[in-house]
Design an enzyme around this catalytic site. Sequence first.
Site, PDB file in Angstrom:
ATOM      1  N   TYR A  55     -12.722 -10.064   0.986  1.00  0.00           N
ATOM      2  CA  TYR A  55     -12.797  -7.943   1.010  1.00  0.00           C
ATOM      3  C   TYR A  55     -13.549  -7.920  -0.536  1.00  0.00           C
ATOM      4  CZ  TYR A  55     -13.261  -7.251   5.505  1.00  0.00           C
ATOM      5  OH  TYR A  55     -13.836  -7.363   6.560  1.00  0.00           O
ATOM      6  N   ARG A  58     -15.992  -8.957  -1.790  1.00  0.00           N
ATOM      7  CA  ARG A  58     -17.035  -8.653  -1.339  1.00  0.00           C
ATOM      8  C   ARG A  58     -17.152  -7.293  -2.672  1.00  0.00           C
ATOM      9  NH1 ARG A  58     -19.158  -7.165   4.085  1.00  0.00           N
ATOM     10  NH2 ARG A  58     -21.107  -7.194   2.259  1.00  0.00           N
ATOM     11  N   GLN A  88     -23.399   1.362   9.318  1.00  0.00           N
ATOM     12  CA  GLN A  88     -22.635   0.419   9.643  1.00  0.00           C
ATOM     13  C   GLN A  88     -22.460  -0.121   8.932  1.00  0.00           C
ATOM     14  OE1 GLN A  88     -24.511  -2.182  13.619  1.00  0.00           O
ATOM     15  NE2 GLN A  88     -25.648  -0.358  12.721  1.00  0.00           N
ATOM     16  N   ASN A  89     -22.510   0.292   7.152  1.00  0.00           N
ATOM     17  CA  ASN A  89     -22.626  -0.063   5.965  1.00  0.00           C
ATOM     18  C   ASN A  89     -21.057  -0.038   5.259  1.00  0.00           C
ATOM     19  OD1 ASN A  89     -24.271  -1.773   6.366  1.00  0.00           O
ATOM     20  ND2 ASN A  89     -25.832  -0.561   5.077  1.00  0.00           N
ATOM     21  N   HIS A 106     -18.241   1.757  10.085  1.00  0.00           N
ATOM     22  CA  HIS A 106     -17.143   0.616   9.759  1.00  0.00           C
ATOM     23  C   HIS A 106     -16.549   0.376   8.322  1.00  0.00           C
ATOM     24  CE1 HIS A 106     -19.960  -1.577  12.443  1.00  0.00           C
ATOM     25  NE2 HIS A 106     -19.506  -0.636  13.360  1.00  0.00           N
ATOM     26  N   GLY A 171     -32.716  -0.942   9.773  1.00  0.00           N
ATOM     27  CA  GLY A 171     -31.611  -1.897   8.961  1.00  0.00           C
ATOM     28  C   GLY A 171     -31.033  -2.717  10.198  1.00  0.00           C
ATOM     29  N   SER A 173     -29.326  -5.261  13.814  1.00  0.00           N
ATOM     30  CA  SER A 173     -29.752  -5.802  14.544  1.00  0.00           C
ATOM     31  C   SER A 173     -29.321  -5.701  15.885  1.00  0.00           C
ATOM     32  CB  SER A 173     -29.025  -7.381  14.829  1.00  0.00           C
ATOM     33  OG  SER A 173     -27.493  -7.375  14.325  1.00  0.00           O
TER      34      SER A 173
HETATM   35  N1  APR Z   1     -35.417  -5.038   4.622  1.00  0.00           N
HETATM   36  C1  APR Z   1     -35.132  -4.591   6.713  1.00  0.00           C
HETATM   37  N2  APR Z   1     -34.577  -4.710   7.600  1.00  0.00           N
HETATM   38  C2  APR Z   1     -33.881  -5.804   6.669  1.00  0.00           C
HETATM   39  C3  APR Z   1     -34.097  -7.074   5.614  1.00  0.00           C
HETATM   40  C4  APR Z   1     -34.604  -5.668   4.310  1.00  0.00           C
HETATM   41  N3  APR Z   1     -34.567  -6.208   3.292  1.00  0.00           N
HETATM   42  N4  APR Z   1     -33.185  -7.707   5.507  1.00  0.00           N
HETATM   43  C5  APR Z   1     -32.763  -8.209   6.753  1.00  0.00           C
HETATM   44  N5  APR Z   1     -32.993  -6.952   8.055  1.00  0.00           N
HETATM   45  C6  APR Z   1     -32.897  -6.289   9.366  1.00  0.00           C
HETATM   46  C7  APR Z   1     -32.745  -7.841   9.659  1.00  0.00           C
HETATM   47  O1  APR Z   1     -33.697  -8.303  10.382  1.00  0.00           O
HETATM   48  C8  APR Z   1     -31.018  -7.725  10.872  1.00  0.00           C
HETATM   49  O2  APR Z   1     -32.348  -7.364  12.128  1.00  0.00           O
HETATM   50  O3  APR Z   1     -31.538  -6.455   9.177  1.00  0.00           O
HETATM   51  C9  APR Z   1     -30.798  -6.802  10.499  1.00  0.00           C
HETATM   52  C10 APR Z   1     -29.352  -6.781   9.948  1.00  0.00           C
HETATM   53  O4  APR Z   1     -28.719  -7.034  10.994  1.00  0.00           O
HETATM   54  P1  APR Z   1     -27.081  -7.486  11.075  1.00  0.00           P
HETATM   55  O5  APR Z   1     -26.968  -8.863   9.921  1.00  0.00           O
HETATM   56  O6  APR Z   1     -25.930  -7.881  12.230  1.00  0.00           O
HETATM   57  O7  APR Z   1     -26.172  -6.401  10.365  1.00  0.00           O
HETATM   58  P2  APR Z   1     -25.851  -4.967  10.956  1.00  0.00           P
HETATM   59  O8  APR Z   1     -26.831  -5.213  12.527  1.00  0.00           O
HETATM   60  O9  APR Z   1     -25.780  -3.949   9.892  1.00  0.00           O
HETATM   61  O10 APR Z   1     -24.545  -5.351  11.949  1.00  0.00           O
HETATM   62  C11 APR Z   1     -23.956  -5.069  12.518  1.00  0.00           C
HETATM   63  O11 APR Z   1     -21.696  -6.105  12.760  1.00  0.00           O
HETATM   64  O12 APR Z   1     -20.477  -7.982  10.981  1.00  0.00           O
HETATM   65  C12 APR Z   1     -20.542  -6.775  11.469  1.00  0.00           C
HETATM   66  O13 APR Z   1     -19.174  -4.615  11.114  1.00  0.00           O
HETATM   67  C13 APR Z   1     -20.896  -5.670  10.318  1.00  0.00           C
HETATM   68  O14 APR Z   1     -21.377  -3.676  10.687  1.00  0.00           O
HETATM   69  C14 APR Z   1     -22.407  -5.219  11.067  1.00  0.00           C
HETATM   70  C15 APR Z   1     -22.412  -4.645  12.188  1.00  0.00           C
END
Ligand code: APR
Length: 232
Positions: A55, A58, A88-89, A106, A171, A173
Site C-alpha cells: 500500500y 500504491r 470503489q477506488n 472501499h 470502468g 468489472s
Molecule cells: N476506460 C474504461 N474502462 C476501462 C479502462 C479505460 N481506460 N481500462 C480498463 N477498463 C475497465 C475494464 O474493462 C474493467 O471492466 O475497467 C474495469 C476494471 O475492472 P477491475 O479491475 O475489476 O476493477 P474494479 O471493478 O474497480 O474492481 C472492484 O475489486 O480488488 C477489488 O477493492 C478492489 O475496488 C476494487 C474492486
Amino acid sequence: MQKKKLVVLTGAGISAESGLKTFRDSDGLWEGYHVEEVATPRAWKKDPERVLQFYNLRRKNILDARPNAAHTGLAALEKDFDVHIITQNIDDLHERAGSSNVLHLHGQILKMRSEKDERLVYDITGDINMGDLAEDGAQLRPHIVWFEEPVPMIENAIAVTQTAAYFVIVGTSLVVYPAAGLLNYAPSGIPKFIIDKKIPYTSSLHDITVIEKPATEGVKQLATLLKNLAAG
Ligand code: APR
C-alpha cells in the site's frame, strides 16, 4: 430550477488513463501481487510488513498520478446536475478533479487507521511502517476495505442510488459485491448508462445505454447525451 440527481458508480477503469493499473486487466495479478497476499485480513495477520509495503507503493503511485478527462468531465457535470460519485477506488482523483460529493466504498489510500478501532482514522501522505501506532496504542493500517471485511458505506450508497434521476457506471468489472449490486437499486425506468473499454456482463444490459469506449472518451459522449436528454 433544482438540479436532477446524477449518480455515478466508478471503478478502477476510470483511473486507468491516469496510469493506475486496474485489478482484473492483468490476469488476476495486481502489480505482481495476488490479491489474497495483500488485501485480506488474513494477509495482514500473516505478513503485515508486506501489506504495508504494497500500500505504501500504491500511495506513491497515486500521489504521482493526475486526474484525467473522465474525472474532470464528471466534475464539470455539476454545473447542470446534482452529481454524486460512488467510487470503489481508493485514489483521490475524483476529489482532485473537483467533484464535491465522493463516497468511497472501499476506503481511501490517503487515510490510515488503528487496526483495533476503525473509528481512529488519520490522514497520511507518507509511508505507514511497522511500529507506527494509533492513539490507542494499536498498529496503524491502511484505511482500506479488504476482501471479507464489511463495507460500511454501502447503506449510504444504496440510499443515494435509490433517489437517482440518472445512473451511470464507469470502468468497473462489476464482479465485487456489494458494489456490483448497486445497479439493482437504481429506480426502474430512469436513464442508465455504462461506460467501459470492454463492457462487462450484467443481466440488465437491455435497460442501459452502452458506451464501449475508454473512460475519457466515454464521459465526453455521456455529457452530450445527458445534455440532449435534459433539453428534450
Ligand atoms: N476506460 C474504461 N474502462 C476501462 C479502462 C479505460 N481506460 N481500462 C480498463 N477498463 C475497465 C475494464 O474493462 C474493467 O471492466 O475497467 C474495469 C476494471 O475492472 P477491475 O479491475 O475489476 O476493477 P474494479 O471493478 O474497480 O474492481 C472492484 O475489486 O480488488 C477489488 O477493492 C478492489 O475496488 C476494487 C474492486
